[in-house]
Design a protein around this motif. Structure first.
Motif, short mmCIF file in Angstrom:
data_model
loop_
_atom_site.label_atom_id
_atom_site.label_comp_id
_atom_site.label_asym_id
_atom_site.label_seq_id
_atom_site.Cartn_x
_atom_site.Cartn_y
_atom_site.Cartn_z
N LYS A 1 44.14 34.89 20.40
CA LYS A 1 43.01 34.60 19.35
C LYS A 1 41.56 34.19 19.90
N GLY A 2 41.33 34.82 21.05
CA GLY A 2 40.52 34.69 22.08
C GLY A 2 39.88 33.94 22.89
N ARG A 3 40.51 33.35 23.06
CA ARG A 3 40.68 32.44 24.00
C ARG A 3 40.41 33.33 25.32
N VAL A 4 39.79 32.39 26.36
CA VAL A 4 39.15 33.58 27.20
C VAL A 4 40.07 32.68 28.40
N LEU A 5 40.96 33.72 29.01
CA LEU A 5 42.22 33.44 29.91
C LEU A 5 42.03 33.57 31.78
N GLN A 6 40.50 34.60 31.98
CA GLN A 6 39.89 34.81 33.10
C GLN A 6 38.73 35.48 33.25
N ARG A 7 38.51 35.21 33.87
CA ARG A 7 37.03 35.86 33.74
C ARG A 7 36.57 36.05 35.26
N CYS A 8 36.06 37.13 35.90
CA CYS A 8 36.06 37.51 37.81
C CYS A 8 34.89 38.94 37.83
N MET A 9 34.32 38.58 38.76
CA MET A 9 33.55 40.38 39.49
C MET A 9 34.67 41.17 39.82
N SER B 1 39.18 28.41 34.46
CA SER B 1 39.38 27.25 35.58
C SER B 1 40.30 27.16 35.91
N LYS B 2 42.04 27.15 34.60
CA LYS B 2 42.73 26.57 35.24
C LYS B 2 43.97 28.02 35.27
N SER B 3 42.80 29.22 34.94
CA SER B 3 43.96 30.72 34.66
C SER B 3 44.66 30.48 36.51
N THR B 4 45.59 31.28 36.47
CA THR B 4 46.50 31.44 37.83
C THR B 4 47.11 33.36 37.58
N ILE B 5 45.88 34.01 36.90
CA ILE B 5 45.84 35.26 36.44
C ILE B 5 45.29 36.35 37.44
N SER B 6 46.28 36.69 38.17
CA SER B 6 45.27 37.40 39.47
C SER B 6 45.74 38.92 38.62
N VAL B 7 44.39 39.53 39.23
CA VAL B 7 43.48 40.68 38.95
C VAL B 7 43.57 41.43 40.36
N TYR B 8 43.72 42.32 40.77
CA TYR B 8 43.93 43.44 41.76
C TYR B 8 44.36 44.74 41.59
N PRO B 9 43.40 45.84 42.51
CA PRO B 9 43.08 45.13 43.91
C PRO B 9 41.72 44.73 43.51
N ASN B 10 41.22 44.15 44.19
CA ASN B 10 39.18 44.23 44.72
C ASN B 10 38.57 44.02 45.96
N PRO B 11 38.23 45.43 46.29
CA PRO B 11 37.62 46.31 45.40
C PRO B 11 38.96 47.27 45.33
N ALA B 12 38.16 47.70 44.30
CA ALA B 12 39.04 48.73 43.50
C ALA B 12 38.66 50.42 43.56
N ASN B 13 39.53 51.31 43.01
CA ASN B 13 38.91 52.57 43.36
C ASN B 13 39.42 53.00 41.96
N ASN B 14 40.33 53.36 41.19
CA ASN B 14 40.93 53.81 40.27
C ASN B 14 41.09 52.84 39.35
N ILE B 15 42.35 51.97 39.49
CA ILE B 15 43.46 51.53 38.56
C ILE B 15 42.45 49.55 38.50
N VAL B 16 42.27 49.06 38.00
CA VAL B 16 42.79 47.01 38.24
C VAL B 16 43.68 47.08 37.33
N CYS B 17 44.44 46.14 37.96
CA CYS B 17 45.66 45.41 37.31
C CYS B 17 45.69 43.82 37.27
N PHE B 18 46.19 43.49 35.89
CA PHE B 18 46.36 41.99 35.94
C PHE B 18 48.39 41.76 35.28
N SER B 19 48.09 40.26 35.98
CA SER B 19 49.63 39.95 35.99
C SER B 19 49.78 39.84 34.71
#
Length: 450
Positions: A438-446, A378-396
């Motif tokens: 360490k297996g800690r969740v950084l981000q979840r998204c659709m 819930s506190k993560s500021t990680i960006s996941v883009y683009p969304n919608p996507a076609n070929n490549i999904v990027c993470f910050s």
């Protein structure tokens, strides 16, 4: 004729006890109209829990209900199947349509049928009663490409295992019908990350007088069904086999060990089937068992029994099997199904609640937020883009990445990456879980693949 249950009923329970304070009832307990059999739990792409079951109140036909955020409501008509529906198995297509496979007890059929909800009505997928003979232990799963497959015990082929798939027009046999060496019971179907169908089952290959019926797993290699490791790999009888894949792509099988035995889990390490932790890690003999992996990659099992016929959920922490929450649920149960929410990552369990006249109850686990693991998403500021996507999904940031489709199947798992190639995945909705080393969740998204 309606079934008569010879079960000792206990007082109705509306809240979980203090000893199980982290398990929370979803909606109200006992929400179905009557008794439920073969409960099967799955999540929609938007994260709504659905339960399919054989509905005692509606002449033992199939019914599906979903939780709309406030109440449990029927999906289409209750009792939508033509005849009695046994061995109900619920799964979602990549397009988000709920499908139910079952043994269609419309005499003299007792064959396999699959129906889907098209947004208005429940309709047959291909022909009803498509199997050659009776089909017990039906298990439904979707391939990564979105094709529905059904595995079952095939009465037309000496009770051996058969798998069929829907090619868009007809149900066709995958490989040979009746491919197992002996009779196959408690069949469980799942797909590997590479898209190969696997089936786990109790193997009744009676070549000798040995009464042991161990576990066997087979996969379809594109041409033939082949044994994964050794056939009959469990040391003793294996009841209620449940198959799932780890994020690393290893097949795991959970089962009741021996006639009167506890919960055991084994995995295939690429060479052999090995025990995951100790065997029979439950305290007492159990009933049905359900295996699933958390978004973080930990195997969980939910099972009947162990605690005066109550449900228990345990997870493997890398060394030991430990209870999730405290000493089980507050009522005896009949039937059990475990699944993880694709949006929150929380484990949910559906079961027939003996304390509520064997009606359906669903619970979810809400751990107390005491560590970074629970807070981080819930506190993560990680960006996941683009969304919608076609070929490549990027993470910050670079992270371990798990991609899951709407049916809950793990599509791919990569370590320490900041991009993910989805060019070969079909269009649809996917769920991304980012974790640290360490297996800690950084981000979840659709994300949406166009």
């Amino acid at each position: 004729m309606k079934k008569v249950l010879l079960l000792a009923m206990v007082a109705s329970t509306t809240a979980l006890s203090a000893n199980a304070q982290n398990w929370e009832i979803v909606g109200k307990p006992g929400f179905s109209a009557g008794n439920v059999y073969y409960p099967s739990l799955a999540f929609s792409p938007t994260g709504e829990p659905y339960v399919g079951y054989q509905d005692w109140e509606n002449s033992d036909k199939a019914s599906v209900m979903k939780f709309d955020g406030t109440n449990w409501v029927n999906v289409g008509n209750a009792g939508f199947s033509v005849g009695e529906a046994s061995y109900t198995s619920l799964a979602f297509s990549p397009a988000g349509e709920p499908h139910v496979a079952y043994l269609d007890a419309k005499s003299p059929s007792y064959k396999a049928t699959v129906m889907k909800f098209n947004g208005t009505n429940w309709v047959n997928v291909g022909n009803a009663s498509f199997s050659a003979g009776y089909a017990e232990y039906t298990s439904l799963a979707f391939s990564p490409a979105g094709t529905p497959y059904v595995a079952y015990q095939d009465g037309e082929n000496s009770d051996k295992a058969t798998v069929m798939k829907f090619d868009g027009t007809n149900w066709v046999t995958v490989g040979n019908a009746g491919f197992s060496v002996g009779a196959a019971s408690y069949i469980s179907l799942a797909f590997s990350p590479a898209g190969e169908p696997y089936v786990a089952y109790q193997d009744d290959d009676r070549k000798t007088s040995d009464p042991i019926r161990p576990a066997t797993v087979m996969k379809f290699d594109g041409t033939n069904w082949v044994t994964v490791g050794n056939a009959g790999f469990s040391a003793d009888n294996a009841f209620h086999t449940s198959l799932a894949f780890s994020p690393a792509g290893e097949p795991y099988v959970a089962y009741k060990d021996k006639w009167i035995g506890g919960a055991t889990v084994m995995k295939f390490d690429g060479t052999s089937w090995v025990n995951v932790g100790i065997t029979e890690f439950s305290k007492k003999s159990i009933g049905k068992i359900s295996l699933a992996f958390s978004p973080e990659g930990a195997p969980y099992v939910a099972y009947e029994g162990d605690n005066s016929s109550r449900a228990t959920v345990m997870k493997y922490d890398g060394t030991n099997w430990v209870k999730v929450g405290d000493n089980g649920f507050p009522a005896s149960i009949l039937g059990i199904s475990l699944a993880f929410s694709p949006t929150t990552g929380a484990p949910y369990v559906a079961y027939g609640d003996v304390g509520n006249l064997v009606k359906a109850t669903v619970v979810k686990f809400n751990p107390a937020p005491t560590s970074i693991n629970e807070h981080s998403a819930s506190k993560s500021t990680i960006s996941v883009y683009p969304n919608p996507a076609n070929n490549i999904v990027c993470f910050s940031v670079a992270a371990n990445v798990q991609l899951t489709n709407v049916t809950g199947q793990m599509v791919t798992y990569k370590t320490n990456v900041n991009t993910l190639d989805i060019a070969n995945q079909p269009a649809g909705i996917y769920f991304v879980t980012l974790t640290d080393d360490k297996g800690r969740v950084l981000q979840r998204c659709m994300i949406v693949k166009e």
